[in-house]
Design a protein around this motif. Sequence first.
Motif, PDB file in Angstrom:
ATOM      1  N   ASN A 122       0.900  -1.398  -0.107  1.00 28.71           N
ATOM      2  CA  ASN A 122       0.103  -0.091  -0.081  1.00 28.71           C
ATOM      3  C   ASN A 122       1.062   1.282   0.009  1.00 28.71           C
ATOM      4  O   ASN A 122       0.621   2.297  -0.650  1.00 28.71           O
ATOM      5  CB  ASN A 122      -0.987   0.043   1.042  1.00 28.71           C
ATOM      6  CG  ASN A 122      -1.660   1.199   1.309  1.00 28.71           C
ATOM      7  OD1 ASN A 122      -2.456   1.543   0.454  1.00 28.71           O
ATOM      8  ND2 ASN A 122      -1.492   1.819   2.307  1.00 28.71           N
ATOM      9  N   ALA A 123       1.823   1.124   0.874  1.00 26.31           N
ATOM     10  CA  ALA A 123       2.802   2.437   0.696  1.00 26.31           C
ATOM     11  C   ALA A 123       3.350   2.738  -0.457  1.00 26.31           C
ATOM     12  O   ALA A 123       3.393   3.863  -1.036  1.00 26.31           O
ATOM     13  CB  ALA A 123       3.885   2.155   1.743  1.00 26.31           C
ATOM     14  N   LEU A 124       3.848   1.638  -1.193  1.00 25.55           N
ATOM     15  CA  LEU A 124       4.481   1.893  -2.579  1.00 25.55           C
ATOM     16  C   LEU A 124       3.463   2.401  -3.422  1.00 25.55           C
ATOM     17  O   LEU A 124       3.718   3.259  -4.326  1.00 25.55           O
ATOM     18  CB  LEU A 124       4.847   0.364  -3.097  1.00 25.55           C
ATOM     19  CG  LEU A 124       6.039  -0.131  -2.482  1.00 25.55           C
ATOM     20  CD1 LEU A 124       6.483  -1.242  -3.341  1.00 25.55           C
ATOM     21  CD2 LEU A 124       7.100   0.642  -2.185  1.00 25.55           C
ATOM     22  N   VAL A 125       2.018   2.257  -3.466  1.00 21.23           N
ATOM     23  CA  VAL A 125       1.094   2.526  -4.284  1.00 21.23           C
ATOM     24  C   VAL A 125       0.860   3.958  -3.946  1.00 21.23           C
ATOM     25  O   VAL A 125       0.792   4.891  -4.749  1.00 21.23           O
ATOM     26  CB  VAL A 125      -0.427   1.699  -4.100  1.00 21.23           C
ATOM     27  CG1 VAL A 125      -1.457   2.303  -4.783  1.00 21.23           C
ATOM     28  CG2 VAL A 125      -0.033   0.307  -4.465  1.00 21.23           C
ATOM     29  N   VAL A 126       0.889   4.285  -2.724  1.00 27.71           N
ATOM     30  CA  VAL A 126       0.612   5.739  -2.330  1.00 27.71           C
ATOM     31  C   VAL A 126       1.834   6.455  -2.951  1.00 27.71           C
ATOM     32  O   VAL A 126       1.446   7.715  -3.413  1.00 27.71           O
ATOM     33  CB  VAL A 126       0.778   5.868  -0.957  1.00 27.71           C
ATOM     34  CG1 VAL A 126       0.604   7.261  -0.206  1.00 27.71           C
ATOM     35  CG2 VAL A 126      -0.670   5.206  -0.182  1.00 27.71           C
ATOM     36  N   ILE A 127       3.008   6.128  -2.779  1.00 28.88           N
ATOM     37  CA  ILE A 127       4.116   7.048  -3.243  1.00 28.88           C
ATOM     38  C   ILE A 127       4.140   7.203  -4.612  1.00 28.88           C
ATOM     39  O   ILE A 127       4.158   8.308  -5.365  1.00 28.88           O
ATOM     40  CB  ILE A 127       5.441   6.310  -2.628  1.00 28.88           C
ATOM     41  CG1 ILE A 127       5.692   6.187  -1.315  1.00 28.88           C
ATOM     42  CG2 ILE A 127       6.617   7.035  -3.425  1.00 28.88           C
ATOM     43  CD1 ILE A 127       6.613   5.505  -0.969  1.00 28.88           C
TER      44      ILE A 127
ATOM     45  N   ARG B 193       3.334  14.230   9.729  1.00 30.69           N
ATOM     46  CA  ARG B 193       2.414  12.951  10.078  1.00 30.69           C
ATOM     47  C   ARG B 193       1.779  12.726   8.612  1.00 30.69           C
ATOM     48  O   ARG B 193       1.366  13.639   7.979  1.00 30.69           O
ATOM     49  CB  ARG B 193       1.406  13.392  10.815  1.00 30.69           C
ATOM     50  CG  ARG B 193       0.496  12.198  11.483  1.00 30.69           C
ATOM     51  CD  ARG B 193      -0.305  12.373  12.673  1.00 30.69           C
ATOM     52  NE  ARG B 193      -1.114  13.670  12.741  1.00 30.69           N
ATOM     53  CZ  ARG B 193      -1.838  13.980  13.729  1.00 30.69           C
ATOM     54  NH1 ARG B 193      -1.747  13.469  15.048  1.00 30.69           N
ATOM     55  NH2 ARG B 193      -2.580  15.287  13.570  1.00 30.69           N
ATOM     56  N   SER B 194       1.813  11.276   8.488  1.00 29.37           N
ATOM     57  CA  SER B 194       1.436  10.882   7.161  1.00 29.37           C
ATOM     58  C   SER B 194       0.710   9.621   6.980  1.00 29.37           C
ATOM     59  O   SER B 194       0.449   9.084   8.059  1.00 29.37           O
ATOM     60  CB  SER B 194       2.674  10.222   6.380  1.00 29.37           C
ATOM     61  OG  SER B 194       2.374   9.712   5.136  1.00 29.37           O
ATOM     62  N   ILE B 195      -0.177   9.489   5.875  1.00 32.45           N
ATOM     63  CA  ILE B 195      -1.093   8.238   5.843  1.00 32.45           C
ATOM     64  C   ILE B 195      -0.290   6.807   5.638  1.00 32.45           C
ATOM     65  O   ILE B 195      -0.677   5.823   5.737  1.00 32.45           O
ATOM     66  CB  ILE B 195      -1.882   8.325   4.696  1.00 32.45           C
ATOM     67  CG1 ILE B 195      -1.131   8.519   3.453  1.00 32.45           C
ATOM     68  CG2 ILE B 195      -2.860   9.150   4.917  1.00 32.45           C
ATOM     69  CD1 ILE B 195      -2.240   8.692   2.157  1.00 32.45           C
ATOM     70  N   MET B 196       1.038   7.095   5.391  1.00 28.09           N
ATOM     71  CA  MET B 196       2.114   6.143   5.185  1.00 28.09           C
ATOM     72  C   MET B 196       2.486   5.493   6.660  1.00 28.09           C
ATOM     73  O   MET B 196       2.637   6.264   7.686  1.00 28.09           O
ATOM     74  CB  MET B 196       3.468   6.580   4.647  1.00 28.09           C
ATOM     75  CG  MET B 196       3.300   7.121   3.279  1.00 28.09           C
ATOM     76  SD  MET B 196       3.910   5.812   2.236  1.00 28.09           S
ATOM     77  CE  MET B 196       5.579   5.414   2.323  1.00 28.09           C
ATOM     78  N   ASN B 197       2.468   4.213   6.780  1.00 30.36           N
ATOM     79  CA  ASN B 197       2.600   3.780   8.252  1.00 30.36           C
ATOM     80  C   ASN B 197       4.022   3.456   8.531  1.00 30.36           C
ATOM     81  O   ASN B 197       4.560   2.332   8.112  1.00 30.36           O
ATOM     82  CB  ASN B 197       1.773   2.480   8.370  1.00 30.36           C
ATOM     83  CG  ASN B 197       1.701   2.017   9.512  1.00 30.36           C
ATOM     84  OD1 ASN B 197       2.129   2.292  10.727  1.00 30.36           O
ATOM     85  ND2 ASN B 197       1.390   0.414   9.856  1.00 30.36           N
ATOM     86  N   PHE B 198       4.932   4.227   8.747  1.00 32.74           N
ATOM     87  CA  PHE B 198       6.339   3.960   9.170  1.00 32.74           C
ATOM     88  C   PHE B 198       6.302   3.889  10.706  1.00 32.74           C
ATOM     89  O   PHE B 198       6.175   4.774  11.676  1.00 32.74           O
ATOM     90  CB  PHE B 198       7.010   5.070   8.838  1.00 32.74           C
ATOM     91  CG  PHE B 198       8.369   4.953   9.386  1.00 32.74           C
ATOM     92  CD1 PHE B 198       9.443   3.961   9.140  1.00 32.74           C
ATOM     93  CD2 PHE B 198       9.101   5.948  10.321  1.00 32.74           C
ATOM     94  CE1 PHE B 198      10.605   3.802   9.532  1.00 32.74           C
ATOM     95  CE2 PHE B 198      10.289   5.940  10.761  1.00 32.74           C
ATOM     96  CZ  PHE B 198      11.177   4.963  10.538  1.00 32.74           C
ATOM     97  N   SER B 199       7.082   2.549  11.169  1.00 32.96           N
ATOM     98  CA  SER B 199       6.859   2.387  12.652  1.00 32.96           C
ATOM     99  C   SER B 199       8.322   2.213  13.279  1.00 32.96           C
ATOM    100  O   SER B 199       8.421   1.848  14.417  1.00 32.96           O
ATOM    101  CB  SER B 199       6.354   1.113  12.890  1.00 32.96           C
ATOM    102  OG  SER B 199       6.535   0.009  12.153  1.00 32.96           O
TER     103      SER B 199
END
Length: 569
Positions: free
Chosen positions: A218-223, A399-405
């Motif tokens: 999902n993160a790749l698609v968002v980017i 703060r992003s919709i990307m989920n970096f933990s």
Amino acid sequence: MSDSYLYCNTVLDIPYTTFPDLLKRKARESPDVELCIFIDDDSARSTLTFGDLYKKATKFAKTLVKMGVEKGDIIGLKGRNVPEWLIADLGVQMAGGCSLNLPYQQKEEIMVDLLHEIGNIKILIIDPGNSGQNFQIIKNILHKNLTSEKNDPGKVSQLVEIILFSPHEAFPSLHNVQDLCTCEIVAHLPRIDPEDASIIQLTSGSSGLPKAVKHSHNALVVIGYHSSKTYPSKNEKEILYNTSPFYWSGGYPFWEISRGGTRVTKTNALHFLSTADAAVIACEIIAREKPTRAFFVPSMLEFIIKKNMPLKVPRIITSGTVVYSSILESIGKVCEEYQVDYGSTELGYIAMGLFTAEDASKKKHEVLSCLPVSGIEIKITDDDGFVQPIGQRGKIWVRSIMNFSGYLNHEISIRDIFMKNGWFCQEDGGFLTEDNALIVEGRSQEVVQILGRNIYPAEIENVIKAKSNVIDAIVMPIKDMDTGDLVPTAAIMYRPQCEDSMESMQDYLRNEFKITAENQLLEYMYIPHFIISLKEFPLLENGKPNRNDIRQTILRNIDCKKYDLSFKY
């Protein structure tokens, strides 16, 4: 006065899917469209279409499943910008694995340390190199994994297979991507969820061992959608010139697969004799391939403009470091518009700006501004975490919709990089303008600090680079042992036979900063206390200046009795 907070309320229609599924859609819609045009070291040209990439990656994925690759397995990938890299990367994802993107010219000991820290690397897919550059690495890993004891630091534990990009006579028993992507294997590919891990990318490593960042599909698609939909053009056919390595976040094929556009790239982005050589080749390729857009790091772009080289492309994209507004003066000469991207390996795209000739006449700041992309919030805080007023400099938080933990291989306290509710510290400094745009001024930990005042290196670098005989400049703080202040030093790359003495450059800066007897403290604050001249800046694998190496060069030449050489910012 308003607080320094920005958000983007534009909603992009981003599909909730996987990256291989995006490729599948493009392969069905336009199978014969070239996804990538490869220019090798001999200027030979080859291509890979969307249809061919999907077919070959699918076949390669089935062979990986047959070899025992399971969902979640980490597969190392190390190579040049060649078709086999794309086939292997997408094939690993289709097989349910996670592709670890390793720098092609990374030293063996650094690579092995990374593999150990990340752990459980099942397969290493490696490019032997056009001239066998990775031959010794392959030989050493094979030897140590077959003959070494379990506790040998040179052995890569859990590694069960090495796959080459192409056949090599020195390793006739090893499988290779070229053969495996043509095999007709009967195997069931696993179902992939958008939240499954897809790739692991590495930060630049400017402060030590690169940090590993895992991205979901999902993160790749968002980017990808941020790259292709934020500032779309009206061109039906889009061609991008970008020689950044595939393994770098600025070179990964986000844009190509989400937009369905064509990429023109050099197979070996680091195979240049100098900046001048790279610039000449770039201009030649662009004149021949006629892309609609081209990506350049700021230093390369500034070199081309200063040298008045024959470059003309509709849109130029630049990012990676501070971008000065003086670059807009070249609109109409080298391009019709500039796109400035600000992002990170951790969060992808954060902010962008698009500038035309109209903007060149009304620039307000020394540095170009940008606006947050869809799903992004930005705020500027002081050192205690409180939001600054508009116009006040501070730390940039996102703060992003990307989920970096967090990082896979660095035990960094979450409190050091996050604030409550998901805010991530970019470690960059900047401010928000009165018209609600972001100005990025550089790394916040590299600020010059004198008498409690923060001075960002960009303020000094911009003046140095305005001098006609300067190609590039980097300003870094160093601790004055007497005062405890962090005072500026500089490394400067001059044009050939045009080098200034340190005293001459300091005199120039005194004049530019208008230093007089009335404001002598400004000299202590803005004039580099030590200046070193370098023919070329050492580079990281991603093409950025290696600031750590530059700093070490400065430390080797500076007065150790006056400055604290052990200080680390």
